[in-house]
Design a protein around this motif. Structure first.
Motif, PDB file in Angstrom:
ATOM      1  N   GLU A 192       0.688  -1.352  -0.082  1.00  0.00           N
ATOM      2  CA  GLU A 192      -0.002  -0.191  -0.240  1.00  0.00           C
ATOM      3  C   GLU A 192       0.977   1.054   0.178  1.00  0.00           C
ATOM      4  O   GLU A 192       0.530   2.390  -0.415  1.00  0.00           O
ATOM      5  N   MET A 193       1.898   1.075   0.642  1.00  0.00           N
ATOM      6  CA  MET A 193       2.780   2.731   0.682  1.00  0.00           C
ATOM      7  C   MET A 193       3.501   2.252  -0.191  1.00  0.00           C
ATOM      8  O   MET A 193       3.547   3.448  -0.863  1.00  0.00           O
ATOM      9  N   ARG A 194       3.631   1.441  -1.003  1.00  0.00           N
ATOM     10  CA  ARG A 194       4.174   1.693  -1.950  1.00  0.00           C
ATOM     11  C   ARG A 194       3.492   2.444  -4.148  1.00  0.00           C
ATOM     12  O   ARG A 194       3.660   3.398  -3.988  1.00  0.00           O
ATOM     13  N   LYS A 195       1.717   1.632  -3.068  1.00  0.00           N
ATOM     14  CA  LYS A 195       1.664   2.323  -3.945  1.00  0.00           C
ATOM     15  C   LYS A 195       0.871   3.771  -3.987  1.00  0.00           C
ATOM     16  O   LYS A 195       0.379   4.827  -4.672  1.00  0.00           O
TER      17      LYS A 195
ATOM     18  N   GLU B 275       1.025   9.627  -5.651  1.00  0.00           N
ATOM     19  CA  GLU B 275       1.685  11.451  -5.198  1.00  0.00           C
ATOM     20  C   GLU B 275       2.449  11.800  -6.129  1.00  0.00           C
ATOM     21  O   GLU B 275       2.018  12.608  -6.799  1.00  0.00           O
ATOM     22  N   ALA B 276       3.715  10.993  -6.839  1.00  0.00           N
ATOM     23  CA  ALA B 276       4.601  11.071  -7.429  1.00  0.00           C
ATOM     24  C   ALA B 276       3.506  11.557  -8.788  1.00  0.00           C
ATOM     25  O   ALA B 276       3.729  12.794  -9.461  1.00  0.00           O
TER      26      ALA B 276
ATOM     27  N   SER C  83      -9.235   9.820  -6.345  1.00  0.00           N
ATOM     28  CA  SER C  83      -9.767   8.977  -6.011  1.00  0.00           C
ATOM     29  C   SER C  83      -9.220   7.778  -5.003  1.00  0.00           C
ATOM     30  O   SER C  83      -9.219   7.147  -4.402  1.00  0.00           O
ATOM     31  N   GLN C  84      -8.522   7.431  -6.079  1.00  0.00           N
ATOM     32  CA  GLN C  84      -7.520   6.293  -6.260  1.00  0.00           C
ATOM     33  C   GLN C  84      -6.958   6.505  -4.934  1.00  0.00           C
ATOM     34  O   GLN C  84      -6.807   5.124  -4.184  1.00  0.00           O
ATOM     35  N   PHE C  85      -6.157   7.109  -4.742  1.00  0.00           N
ATOM     36  CA  PHE C  85      -5.104   7.536  -3.946  1.00  0.00           C
ATOM     37  C   PHE C  85      -5.771   7.722  -1.915  1.00  0.00           C
ATOM     38  O   PHE C  85      -5.294   7.231  -1.065  1.00  0.00           O
ATOM     39  N   GLN C  86      -6.414   8.077  -2.164  1.00  0.00           N
ATOM     40  CA  GLN C  86      -7.800   8.027  -1.101  1.00  0.00           C
ATOM     41  C   GLN C  86      -7.946   6.930  -0.104  1.00  0.00           C
ATOM     42  O   GLN C  86      -8.354   6.586   0.680  1.00  0.00           O
TER      43      GLN C  86
ATOM     44  N   GLU D 108      -4.951   2.255   6.098  1.00  0.00           N
ATOM     45  CA  GLU D 108      -5.448   2.402   8.407  1.00  0.00           C
ATOM     46  C   GLU D 108      -6.158   1.615   8.399  1.00  0.00           C
ATOM     47  O   GLU D 108      -5.615   1.342   9.085  1.00  0.00           O
ATOM     48  N   LEU D 109      -6.757   0.873   7.597  1.00  0.00           N
ATOM     49  CA  LEU D 109      -6.980  -0.978   8.210  1.00  0.00           C
ATOM     50  C   LEU D 109      -6.640  -1.698   8.528  1.00  0.00           C
ATOM     51  O   LEU D 109      -6.634  -2.797   8.720  1.00  0.00           O
ATOM     52  N   SER D 110      -5.530  -1.687   7.646  1.00  0.00           N
ATOM     53  CA  SER D 110      -4.561  -2.971   7.744  1.00  0.00           C
ATOM     54  C   SER D 110      -3.206  -1.958   9.140  1.00  0.00           C
ATOM     55  O   SER D 110      -3.183  -3.918  10.044  1.00  0.00           O
ATOM     56  N   VAL D 111      -3.695  -1.308   9.610  1.00  0.00           N
ATOM     57  CA  VAL D 111      -2.161  -0.993  10.666  1.00  0.00           C
ATOM     58  C   VAL D 111      -3.797  -1.364  11.958  1.00  0.00           C
ATOM     59  O   VAL D 111      -3.346  -1.617  12.481  1.00  0.00           O
ATOM     60  N   LEU D 112      -4.907  -0.969  11.705  1.00  0.00           N
ATOM     61  CA  LEU D 112      -5.568  -1.413  12.985  1.00  0.00           C
ATOM     62  C   LEU D 112      -5.838  -2.856  12.756  1.00  0.00           C
ATOM     63  O   LEU D 112      -6.310  -3.436  13.390  1.00  0.00           O
TER      64      LEU D 112
END
Length: 317
Positions: free
Chosen positions: A41-44, A49-50, A90-93, A100-104
């Motif tokens: 998720e972080m890489r996406k 963002e770029a 939209s894809q970014f959001q 956030e769900l993964s962290v939870l």
């Protein structure tokens, strides 16, 4: 008009290498950061963002157009770029929500593993772990307020302690069978009130030292109420010094009523100095105090010796 459109198109083409270079640099930096932090998720998120940054710059430069002398970019192309920006946003959001769900989810798994290790079973909501420290400070404050004790046979308090009040020793008459056993330190400036109308009362008398044939025989012993900064006070009989780590408040002799007298008494530690009230040499009786000696039998001898007087010491810590 055709020349102006052509000029705008040429301006856009000349800006593409710069935009491509920026995009490449941004993507490389994002890949490095993602590889360090880990996670798909972080890489996406970094890639999106770029791309959003490149498109924003493209729109900004197309709107400006002043660097190449153009007045306005082509409207169809601008709409396409704007639409792509909205889609990427939209894809970014969506990816942010997934992260956030993964962290939870990871936090819940960690809590479940912790509960399994302690043998507990979660019921309903996940139990909250309080970060509030135990109220050890409150207990410490109570324990460090010091302790109050009576110094029998002395009208003052030792160094490092506070004199609450001084007075004389009082108690029950030595012949009274139903009398109170304990001694009291009575103040020299008493507050007294009228009898409210009761028929039966208890009595309190002054005390006398029974030290025949010593000079202080029949004298009335004084006392003091002292406050020590240390929290624990103990009277140790058959001792003249405190154990290591304890502070001597005062030392003296163990005294109590005579065994042939009717009234019950208690053992108290009377100061070695034996302060007495001036002019109290008259034998008025009252509460008597005698030295205490050892009697062998159930009391082992040795280490005790029959007839020997027992000293005492009051210690604090």
């Amino acid at each position: 008009m055709d020349k102006m459109v052509l000029l705008t198109f040429v301006c856009f083409l000349t800006s593409l290498p710069v935009l491509y270079t920026r995009s490449l640099e941004t993507n490389v930096a994002a890949d490095d950061a993602a590889s360090r932090s880990g996670g798909l998720e972080m890489r996406k998120l970094r890639h999106i963002e770029a791309e959003l940054e490149v498109l924003r710059r493209t729109v900004t430069e197309m709107k400006a157009g002043g660097q190449c002398g153009a007045q306005s970019p082509h409207q169809n192309f601008l709409r396409e770029v704007t639409s792509e920006i909205q889609a990427l946003r939209s894809q970014f959001q969506g990816l942010q929500v997934q992260r956030e769900l993964s962290v939870l989810r990871s936090d819940l798994l960690a809590q479940s593993a912790m509960l399994a290790d302690t043998g507990s079973k979660p019921v309903g909501r996940t139990p909250q772990i309080s970060n509030e420290r135990p109220r050890v400070a409150d207990i410490s404050t109570i324990m460090n307020t010091g302790a109050v004790y009576e110094r029998w046979g002395n009208s003052g308090c030792p160094n490092g302690t506070e004199l609450v009040y001084s007075g004389l020793i009082g108690g029950s008459h030595f012949t009274h069978t139903g009398a109170a056993a304990n001694a009291l330190c009575l103040p020299l400036n008493p507050v007294l009130e009228n009898n409210p109308g009761v028929n039966h009362v208890a009595y309190i008398y002054g005390a006398e030292l029974e030290l025949t044939p010593l000079p202080k025989n029949d004298l009335d012993p004084l006392c003091a109420v002292c406050r020590s900064p240390r929290a624990t006070i103990v009277m140790v009989p058959a001792a003249s010094a405190c154990l290591a780590g304890w502070t001597v408040e005062y030392s003296g002799y163990l005294m109590a009523g005579h065994h042939t007298h009717t009234a019950a008494t208690e053992y108290i530690c009377v100061d070695r100095e034996q302060h007495t009230r001036t002019g109290s040499d008259k034998n008025d009786n009252g509460k008597y105090f005698y030295y205490v000696t050892a009697e062998c039998g159930s009391l082992p001898c040795p280490p005790y010796v029959s007839g020997k007087v027992l000293p005492c010491v009051v210690c604090s810590k």
